[in-house]
Motif scaffolding. Structure first.
Motif, PDB file in Angstrom:
ATOM      1  N   GLU A  14      44.662  44.781 106.701  1.00  0.00           N
ATOM      2  CA  GLU A  14      44.659  44.893 108.161  1.00  0.00           C
ATOM      3  C   GLU A  14      45.609  45.988 108.634  1.00  0.00           C
ATOM      4  OE1 GLU A  14      45.880  42.415 106.493  1.00  0.00           O
ATOM      5  OE2 GLU A  14      47.552  41.410 107.473  1.00  0.00           O
TER       6      GLU A  14
ATOM      7  N   TYR B 281      31.477  39.117  98.088  1.00  0.00           N
ATOM      8  CA  TYR B 281      32.229  39.236  96.847  1.00  0.00           C
ATOM      9  C   TYR B 281      31.770  38.177  95.841  1.00  0.00           C
ATOM     10  CZ  TYR B 281      35.369  42.246  99.508  1.00  0.00           C
ATOM     11  OH  TYR B 281      35.901  43.256 100.259  1.00  0.00           O
TER      12      TYR B 281
ATOM     13  N   GLN C 150      48.447  45.552 102.787  1.00  0.00           N
ATOM     14  CA  GLN C 150      47.460  44.581 103.259  1.00  0.00           C
ATOM     15  C   GLN C 150      46.404  45.310 104.080  1.00  0.00           C
ATOM     16  OE1 GLN C 150      49.596  41.410 105.147  1.00  0.00           O
ATOM     17  NE2 GLN C 150      50.426  40.720 103.204  1.00  0.00           N
TER      18      GLN C 150
ATOM     19  N   LEU D  70      36.238  42.317 104.846  1.00  0.00           N
ATOM     20  CA  LEU D  70      37.546  42.341 104.200  1.00  0.00           C
ATOM     21  C   LEU D  70      38.284  41.031 104.454  1.00  0.00           C
ATOM     22  CD1 LEU D  70      38.637  45.961 105.178  1.00  0.00           C
ATOM     23  CD2 LEU D  70      37.982  45.185 102.907  1.00  0.00           C
ATOM     24  N   PHE D  71      39.319  40.789 103.664  1.00  0.00           N
ATOM     25  CA  PHE D  71      40.119  39.578 103.820  1.00  0.00           C
ATOM     26  C   PHE D  71      41.486  39.949 104.384  1.00  0.00           C
ATOM     27  CE2 PHE D  71      37.351  38.900 100.110  1.00  0.00           C
ATOM     28  CZ  PHE D  71      36.600  37.843 100.598  1.00  0.00           C
ATOM     29  N   PRO D  72      41.707  39.724 105.683  1.00  0.00           N
ATOM     30  CA  PRO D  72      43.011  40.053 106.251  1.00  0.00           C
ATOM     31  C   PRO D  72      44.098  39.264 105.528  1.00  0.00           C
ATOM     32  CG  PRO D  72      41.463  39.367 107.969  1.00  0.00           C
ATOM     33  CD  PRO D  72      40.808  39.097 106.659  1.00  0.00           C
ATOM     34  N   GLY D  73      45.216  39.909 105.269  1.00  0.00           N
ATOM     35  CA  GLY D  73      46.303  39.234 104.566  1.00  0.00           C
ATOM     36  C   GLY D  73      46.269  39.479 103.072  1.00  0.00           C
ATOM     37  N   LEU D  74      45.155  39.998 102.564  1.00  0.00           N
ATOM     38  CA  LEU D  74      45.082  40.308 101.137  1.00  0.00           C
ATOM     39  C   LEU D  74      45.280  41.817 100.943  1.00  0.00           C
ATOM     40  CD1 LEU D  74      43.895  37.424 101.080  1.00  0.00           C
ATOM     41  CD2 LEU D  74      42.424  38.172  99.224  1.00  0.00           C
TER      42      LEU D  74
ATOM     43  N   ALA E 152      41.167  33.348 104.001  1.00  0.00           N
ATOM     44  CA  ALA E 152      41.414  34.486 104.885  1.00  0.00           C
ATOM     45  C   ALA E 152      40.184  34.846 105.700  1.00  0.00           C
ATOM     46  CB  ALA E 152      41.877  35.687 104.068  1.00  0.00           C
ATOM     47  N   ASN E 153      39.012  34.769 105.098  1.00  0.00           N
ATOM     48  CA  ASN E 153      37.798  35.159 105.815  1.00  0.00           C
ATOM     49  C   ASN E 153      36.559  34.631 105.102  1.00  0.00           C
ATOM     50  OD1 ASN E 153      35.868  36.330 107.374  1.00  0.00           O
ATOM     51  ND2 ASN E 153      36.446  38.447 106.946  1.00  0.00           N
TER      52      ASN E 153
ATOM     53  N   ALA F  36      33.347  36.846 104.841  1.00  0.00           N
ATOM     54  CA  ALA F  36      33.231  37.978 103.928  1.00  0.00           C
ATOM     55  C   ALA F  36      33.016  37.526 102.490  1.00  0.00           C
ATOM     56  CB  ALA F  36      34.471  38.861 104.010  1.00  0.00           C
TER      57      ALA F  36
ATOM     58  N   LYS G 250      42.320  32.009  98.171  1.00  0.00           N
ATOM     59  CA  LYS G 250      43.018  32.772  99.212  1.00  0.00           C
ATOM     60  C   LYS G 250      42.025  33.569 100.054  1.00  0.00           C
ATOM     61  CE  LYS G 250      46.897  36.025  99.546  1.00  0.00           C
ATOM     62  NZ  LYS G 250      47.743  36.928  98.750  1.00  0.00           N
ATOM     63  N   ALA G 251      41.041  34.164  99.355  1.00  0.00           N
ATOM     64  CA  ALA G 251      40.052  34.977 100.063  1.00  0.00           C
ATOM     65  C   ALA G 251      39.240  34.119 101.030  1.00  0.00           C
ATOM     66  CB  ALA G 251      39.132  35.664  99.049  1.00  0.00           C
TER      67      ALA G 251
ATOM     68  N   LEU H 190      36.703  44.742 109.151  1.00  0.00           N
ATOM     69  CA  LEU H 190      37.800  43.788 108.979  1.00  0.00           C
ATOM     70  C   LEU H 190      37.307  42.348 109.138  1.00  0.00           C
ATOM     71  CD1 LEU H 190      40.735  43.773 108.272  1.00  0.00           C
ATOM     72  CD2 LEU H 190      41.298  43.730 110.689  1.00  0.00           C
TER      73      LEU H 190
END
Lengths: 317, 486, 350
Positions: free
Chosen positions: B383, C237, B381, B336-340, C229-230, C233, C225-226, B332
Motif C-alpha cells: 500500500e 493467487y 508494504q 494485492l494484499f494491503p499490509g503484506l 488482508a484481502n 484478491a 495472512k493474505a 490495491l
C-alpha cells in the motif's frame, strides 16, 4: 403442577422488561448501522450506578436517570472510537463489555447486599381492577410500564417519523444519506447514544425493580448478550425483537417451573436456548435465499435483512 | 445561471481536475462529454457538495457558493442523479421518495408522487421495495424526488446506462419538459447521439481540463477528436506480433449470457487464438470486465460455454496453477494484499515450498524488483507503493509459463514511461501458444498495442476487427453504440 | 508515501504508542482511584507483592499465564485470517470436556502419562471441531462468526453443566462444584513447592513458538495472512479464502482446546462449570492490546496474569474488590483502540 396464568403473564412481563428495553435500544443503534457490542457490561454498570445513586439520594427516579446517563456515556465512547475514528466497532464494544463489568463490581463493592430503595408496584387506577388483565399488566412498577410504552413508541419512531427514516437510511446506505443532505456521522452518534441510554435504563430496571439491589453477581449477567441475539432473532424489526424478548422471558420461567417437573434437565438449558434458536433461525434464513417454494417464501416473509451498512464505517472523501 | 470556474481537485497525489470552467444557462441542456477518467463525475459531485473541491469557484446567479455539503446544494436548488443510483434498496419506494425531506408526511407525499408520476408518465408502486425496481425505475423515482425538492438545476450523470429504450425515451421527454419550464440541466454522457438529440451546448473534458465547447448544431467529428485525443502520442508501437498459430484457440466464448454488472453479457460468441493481443474497447460497464472475469473463471455465466485453454475455467487451485493470470483494474483492493510486503506477494504467487527460511524468496524478489524497476525494497508494504509501482509488481508476479494474460486497464494511472514499459514487458511475456486479452478505455492504447479489437456496447460486441483494418473513428462509433453490427 | 519503513523509526513509533496508551489508561485509573480517596501507590505495591511477592504467588501468575498464552495463540490464527473468534470461550470449554472424556476412560488400561498425552490431543481435537463448527456456520450457513461463536459459547456452557449435573455427576449427589477428582496419577506432575506443572509451561511456550513459526515461516501462515488482508484478491493467487479461514478456525480452536485440557489436568484435576475462567475473553483483550501482532503477546499475557493474580491481595490488604485488575486491563485496551485509531485516521488524512 399448578400454573396460574395471570401470575405467569405478570412474571414474564416483569422479567422481560429490561430485556425489552435493552433489545429495543440496540435495535435503534443497529438500524443506524452501528453495532454496540458492549451491552452486557453497560447493563451491569448502569445497574450499579442506578442503585448507588438511588441509595445515596433515596430517590429511585434519580437512580434510573443516572443509569440511563451511564448507558449513554458508554455508548458515546463506542461512537467516538467506532464511528468518529472508524475503528472496529466490535473491538471497542467488546473491550468496553469487560471494562464496564469490572468497573461495576469494583465501584459497587461498597454497596453490595445492602437494603436500598426501589420502584414500588404502582397499580394503575381502575385498570388494575380488571379481572385477570389487571394483575397481569397493570400492577407493576413504573419501569415495567416504561418497557410496555417503549414498544409502540419505538416502532412509531422507526417507521412513522422523519427521524426513524433518517436512522434507517443511514444504516442502509450512508453515502446516499449524505447525498440527500443527512450527516451520517451525526446520526450514527445520536442513534448510538440514544440506544445506549435505553440500555442503561435496562440496567436500572434490574437493580431498582426486577432484581432489586446490588451484588457480585447481580443476576443480570449475560442478559446483554441475549439482547444482542434477540435483535438478530427479531431481524431488526422492533416488534419482532420484542416478541423474542417475551419468548425469552417465557423460557426463563419455564426453566424455573420445569425444575421440579424434570429434574434431569438443568434450568440453565432454558437460559441458553435463545442462542441455538438464533443460530438456527439465521441458518434457515440463509438457506431460504434464492430458493423457490412455499416454505422458503414463507421464511423470507418473516425474516428481514440486517441494515446493509451495519458495522461499515462511513468516511467522506 | 450556474458558473463553474477553474475547479481543481486532488485525491492525494493524483490531480483529477486541473481547472475546469463552464457555464450552464437556465432553460437549456448542457452536455458534458469525455472519456473515462476525464473527471466528469468528480466535477459534478463537487458541484453538488458531495465531494469537496481543492480550489475554484462555484457561482450561482452571480453569487459565490461554498457548496460544503449536498444539503447546501439542495437548498440552493441543485439536485443530482448519480451514476450509481444512490438510494436505499431495502426501503420502500415511498420511503426513498421521502428520505431527506424536511417533513415526514407519508400520505401527502404519496399524493405528490402520484401526481408527479401522471405528469411524467411514470408508473411506480409506492409500496414496492426499491430493490425490486429496475435501474431505470430507480432513476425515475430519483428524478421525481429532485423535482419535488424544487431543484432548478439538475445534474444527470450517465443516466441512460442500463435502462431500457422505453425508459430512455420517457426520460428524454421529461428532460425536454423540464427545459421548457426553465430548468438548468447538466447531462453527463459519452453517447454522442444522445448529446446531439438533447443538448443545446456541450463541453468536452479530457484529463481534468476543459478542451472544447460547442453550440448546436454540433460538429460530431470535432467532438469525437476532442474527446479521444487524436494527437499522435510517442508511438512506442510494437512490431505487431503476427505469430498466430492457426487453429489453436486459447479462449472460446459460445453464446455466453450473464446478468452480472451494469449491462452483463448478451450472447457473446468469440474465439481468441494463440499469439493474439486482443484489446477490449468500451465504456466502463459495457461488459468487458464481466467478459474477463468469466474468462478467468471468477464468475460462471448463466448461459453458454466458456472454454479457457481447453477447459472450463475456475479459479485455479492446484495442478493447473499458473497457466492464466488476471490483473484487475483496482489493483490495491482487488489484486494485492494491503499490509503484506513485496516479498510476501512473490512467495504467494510463486512455487513456494511449505516451509520457509529466513531468506526465502529474497533473491528472486530482488531480481524481480530490479528487472521490473519497482521503486521499493523487498520488505516494502504494497500500500506504500505508487499506482505505477503496484502495476510493475503485479506484472513481475506473472509466472513465465503463463499462457493467458487477462488485464483490466493495464496502464490506468501510469505515467508515459511506466505505460511504455508495461507493454514492452507484456509483449516479452506473451507465450507462443498463449494470448493477452486486455480492456482499456483508451482507444490509442488498443490501436497501438493490440492485434485485434473487440468493441463492447451494452453487453454486446459491436465490432471485431484486426487493428490494422480499423480506425479510431470506427471504434469510437462502435463503443458509443452508433455502429450496427455488420 | 513510498518510503520503506525502517526499523528504528518503527520501534520509535511503537515506543510512543506504548507510552501514550499506558499514560492514558493508567492516568484514567489513577484519577478514578484518587477521586475515591484511594492511593494509587498502595494499589501498585499491593498488586506487585501479590504477583511476585513470593514463589507461590508467582506460581499463581504462571497458572494464569499458561492458559492465557494458549488462548492468545489460537486467536492469533483467527485474527490473522480476519476472523473475530469470540467463540474461543466455548472452544476452551470443549477442550476441557474432550480431555476429561479420555481421562475418565481408565478402562483403556493405558499408562497414565500416555493417557494424559492422549487426553490433551482429545482436547485439541474437540476444541478444533468446535472452532471448525463456527467456521462452517459462517461459510455454509451465512452466520457471522461473532454471533455464531457467541451462541456456541452458551451452548458449550449448557453442555458442560449438563455433563456435570447429569452423566458425569459426582458420586451420590450432583453438584455445581464439578465432577469427582481424577485419580492422583492422572494429575500432571507438579514438583513439591510448585503450584504449576512445569510441563504446562513448556507446552505453552512451545505453542507460542509453533504459532509464531507457522504464521511467519510457512506458506500456510502466509496464506492465512493474505486471506485476512484481502479475501477478494485471494483467488487470483490460487488461495481459497473460505477453506483457509476454516483451517485457521480449526487450528485456533484446537490450541484453545489445549488450554482447556491443561485446566483440567494441571489446575483443577476435575471438570467444573467455570473451567475456562474467562481466559478466552481475556485473551481477546490481550491480542487487541498487542494490535493483533504476535511479538508482544507473551509479555502482555504476563502483565495481565500478574494483574489478575496480584489483585487477589486487594480484598485482603486494602478491602477493595479484586475486579480492579479487570478495570486496568479494560482501560488499557480502550486506550489502545483510541491511540491506534487516532494514528490510523491521521495516516489516512495525510
Amino acid at each position: 403442577m399448578d400454573i396460574n396464568l395471570t401470575a405467569l403473564v405478570a412474571a414474564i412481563a416483569v422479567m422481560s422488561a429490561p430485556v425489552v428495553l435493552a433489545a429495543l435500544g440496540e435495535t435503534i443503534t443497529e438500524k443506524a448501522g452501528v453495532v454496540n457490542l458492549s451491552l452486557d457490561g453497560t447493563i451491569l454498570l448502569a445497574a450499579m450506578v442506578s442503585f448507588v445513586v438511588a441509595f445515596e439520594t433515596r430517590s429511585p427516579v434519580l437512580g434510573a436517570l443516572a443509569g440511563a446517563g451511564t448507558g449513554a456515556i458508554v455508548a458515546a465512547i463506542v461512537a467516538a472510537i467506532g464511528v468518529q475514528l472508524g475503528q472496529s466497532q466490535v473491538a471497542v464494544g467488546f473491550a468496553l463489555t469487560f471494562l464496564c463489568r469490572d468497573l461495576a463490581y469494583f465501584l459497587g463493592s461498597g454497596h453490595s447486599r445492602v437494603e436500598g430503595p426501589q420502584f414500588e408496584p404502582l397499580p394503575v387506577p381502575l385498570l388494575s381492577e380488571l379481572p385477570l388483565l389487571g394483575k397481569a399488566f397493570f400492577s407493576h412498577s413504573i419501569l415495567v410500564y416504561l418497557s410496555f410504552i417503549a414498544i409502540p413508541l419505538c416502532a412509531y419512531l422507526m417507521y412513522r417519523t422523519r427521524w426513524g427514516l433518517i436512522i434507517r437510511s443511514v444504516g442502509e446506505n450512508p453515502e446516499a444519506a449524505w447525498a440527500r443532505g443527512i450527516n451520517p456521522i451525526m446520526v450514527r452518534m445520536a442513534a448510538t447514544i440514544g440506544g445506549g441510554a435505553m440500555v442503561g435504563l435496562a440496567g436500572a430496571t434490574y437493580s431498582l425493580s426486577v432484581k432489586p439491589g446490588w451484588g457480585h453477581p447481580q443476576g443480570c449477567e449475560g442478559i446483554g448478550w441475549i439482547a444482542l441475539a434477540l435483535v438478530i432473532f427479531g431481524s431488526w424489526n422492533p416488534t419482532r425483537v420484542v416478541v423474542g424478548a417475551y419468548l425469552f422471558g417465557l423460557l426463563q420461567l419455564m426453566g424455573i417451573y420445569f425444575q421440579d417437573a424434570f429434574t434431569t434437565i438443568p434450568p440453565q438449558i432454558f437460559q441458553v436456548a435463545p442462542f441455538p434458536l438464533m443460530i438456527f433461525t439465521l441458518v434457515i434464513i440463509h438457506f431460504s435465499h434464492g430458493k423457490k417454494g412455499v416454505l422458503a417464501r414463507w421464511v423470507r416473509m418473516f425474516s428481514g435483512k440486517p441494515p446493509k451498512a451495519m458495522g461499515r464505517p462511513y468516511r467522506r472523501n | 445561471m450556474l458558473e463553474i470556474i477553474e475547479i481543481t481537485k486532488h485525491f492525494g497525489p493524483v490531480q483529477a481536475l486541473k481547472g475546469v470552467t463552464l457555464t450552464a444557462r437556465p432553460g437549456s441542456i448542457h452536455g458534458i462529454v469525455g472519456e473515462n477518467g476525464a473527471g466528469k463525475s468528480t466535477l459534478m459531485k463537487i458541484v453538488t457538495g458531495y465531494q469537496s473541491r481543492t480550489d475554484g469557484t462555484i457561482r450561482l446567479d452571480g453569487q459565490d457558493m461554498a457548496m460544503a455539503s449536498p444539503r447546501e446544494a439542495a437548498e440552493s436548488g441543485i439536485g443530482m442523479l448519480y451514476q450509481e443510483p444512490l438510494d436505499f434498496p431495502q426501503l420502500s419506494v415511498l420511503d426513498n421518495f421521502i428520505a431527506g425531506a424536511d417533513a415526514f408526511e407519508p400520505d401527502v407525499q404519496k399524493a405528490v408522487l402520484a401526481s408527479l408520476q401522471v405528469g411524467f408518465g411514470f408508473h411506480l408502486d409506492p409500496r414496492q421495495k426499491m430493490q425490486e425496481l429496475t435501474v431505470g425505475e430507480r432513476q425515475q423515482l430519483e428524478l421525481l424526488r429532485l423535482i419535488r425538492n424544487g431543484a432548478r438545476i439538475l445534474i444527470l450523470d450517465e443516466p441512460t446506462t442500463g435502462i431500457s429504450t422505453r425508459q430512455k425515451s420517457q426520460l428524454f421527454s421529461a428532460l425536454k419538459k423540464l427545459r421548457e419550464d426553465g430548468a438548468t440541466i447538466l447531462l453527463v454522457s459519452h453517447k454522442i447521439d444522445e448529446i446531439e438529440q438533447l443538448c443545446d451546448e456541450v463541453t468536452v473534458l479530457r484529463a481534468g481540463l476543459t478542451v472544447a465547447w460547442q453550440q448546436q448544431p454540433f460538429d460530431r467529428r470535432k467532438l469525437l477528436s476532442a474527446m479521444f485525443d487524436t494527437v499522435p502520442q510517442q508511438n512506442d508501437t510494437a512490431p505487431k506480433v503476427a505469430t498466430s498459430v492457426p487453429g489453436k484457440s486459447v479462449l472460446v466464448f459460445d453464446e455466453v449470457h450473464s446478468s452480472v454488472g451494469r449491462s452483463g453479457m448478451k450472447g457473446i460468441t468469440i474465439t481468441i487464438g494463440a499469439g493474439e493481443i486482443v484489446g477490449l474497447a468500451g465504456v466502463d460497464g459495457s461488459g468487458q470486465s464481466v467478459f474477463l472475469k468469466a474468462a478467468y473463471g471468477l464468475l460462471a455465466p448463466e448461459q453458454g460455454n466458456v472454454t479457457t485453454l481447453g477447459r472450463i475455467p475456475g479459479p485455479e487451485y492446484g495442478s493447473t496453477k499458473n497457466e492464466k493470470v488476471f490483473l484487475p483494474s483496482d489493483r490495491l483492493s482487488e489484486a494485492l494484499f494491503p499490509g503484506l510486503s513485496i516479498r510476501e506477494h512473490h512467495l504467494l504467487a510463486g512455487e513456494t515450498p511449505q516451509f520457509l527460511a529466513r531468506n526465502s524468496g529474497i533473491s528472486q524478489t530482488q531480481q524481480a524488483i530490479a528487472t521490473a524497476s519497482i521503486r521499493g525494497s523487498v520488505n516494502t508494504q504494497v500500500e506504500d507503493l505508487s499506482g505505477g509501482n503496484q502495476q510493475r509488481l503485479l506484472l513481475s508476479l506473472i509466472p513465465p509459463q503463463t499462457q493467458l494474460i487477462l488485464m483490466e486497464n493495464p496502464t490506468r494511472g501510469l505515467d508515459v514511461q511506466s505505460a511504455a514499459w508495461t507493454w514492452r514487458y507484456l509483449r516479452e511475456r506473451l507465450h507462443p501458444e498463449g494470448a493477452i486479452v486486455f480492456a482499456s478505455p483508451e482507444l490509442e492504447e488498443i490501436l497501438s498495442q493490440a492485434t485485434r479489437v473487440l468493441a463492447f456496447y451494452n453487453g454486446k460486441i459491436l465490432l471485431d476487427k484486426k487493428t490494422s483494418e480499423t480506425s479510431q473513428e470506427e471504434i469510437s462509433l462502435a463503443i458509443t453504440g452508433q455502429l450496427n453490427r455488420p | 508515501m513510498n518510503s520503506t519503513r525502517n526499523l528504528p523509526q518503527m520501534l520509535l513509533g511503537q515506543a510512543r504508542d506504548i507510552l501514550l496508551i499506558s499514560l492514558l489508561a493508567l492516568g484514567a485509573v489513577c484519577c478514578l482511584l484518587l477521586a475515591l480517596g484511594i492511593s494509587p501507590a498502595d494499589i501498585a505495591s499491593t498488586l506487585a507483592t501479590g504477583a511476585v511477592g513470593s514463589w507461590l504467588k508467582f506460581n499463581h501468575v504462571l497458572t494464569v499465564w499458561v492458559p492465557l498464552l494458549l488462548c492468545c495463540c489460537g486467536l492469533l490464527f483467527t485474527f490473522r485470517a480476519g476472523l473475530w473468534n469470540i467463540g474461543i470461550e466455548g472452544q476452551v470449554i470443549l477442550g476441557a470436556i474432550g480431555t476429561t472424556l479420555l481421562l475418565r476412560a481408565d478402562s483403556l488400561g493405558l499408562p497414565p502419562s500416555l493417557l494424559i498425552g492422549l487426553a490433551l490431543c482429545a482436547g485439541f481435537i474437540s476444541g478444533g471441531l468446535w472452532g471448525g463448527f463456527a467456521g462452517l456456520l459462517k461459510n455454509r450457513g451465512g452466520v457471522n462468526e461473532i454471533f455464531g461463536g457467541l451462541g456456541l459459547n452458551f451452548v458449550a456452557q449448557g453442555f458442560i453443566l449438563w455433563l456435570i449435573l447429569g452423566p458425569w455427576k459426582r458420586e451420590g449427589i450432583a453438584s455445581m462444584s464439578g465432577t469427582d477428582l481424577f485419580a492422583r496419577e492422572l494429575w500432571m506432575y507438579t514438583p513439591p513447592g510448585w503450584r504449576v506443572a512445569p510441563a504446562s509451561i513448556v507446552i505453552a511456550i512451545c505453542a507460542f513458538l509453533v504459532t509464531w513459526y507457522i504464521l511467519s515461516r510457512t506458506r500456510f501462515g502466509l496464506r492465512v495472512k493474505a486471506v485476512g488482508a484481502n479475501p477478494a484478491a485471494a483467488p487470483l493467487y490460487s488461495i481459497r479464502p473460505d477453506r483457509t479461514g476454516l483451517a485457521a478456525m480449526i487450528l485456533g480452536g484446537g490450541i484453545a482446546g489445549i488450554a482447556g485440557g491443561l485446566q483440567v489436568t494441571c489446575v483443577y484435576h476435575r471438570l467444573l462449570p467455570p473451567i475456562s475462567s474467562g481466559y478466552g475473553y481475556l485473551a481477546l483483550l490481550v491480542v487487541m492490546l498487542a494490535n493483533y501482532k504476535a511479538g508482544p503477546v507473551p509479555i502482555i499475557c504476563l502483565l495481565f496474569a500478574a494483574l489478575a493474580a496480584g489483585s487477589i491481595q486487594l480484598p485482603i490488604t486494602l478491602q477493595l474488590d479484586s475486579s480492579l485488575s479487570g478495570v486496568i486491563q479494560g482501560a488499557c485496551v480502550v486506550a489502545a483502540l483510541l491511540v491506534y485509531g487516532w494514528r490510523k485516521s491521521r495516516k489516512g488524512g495525510a
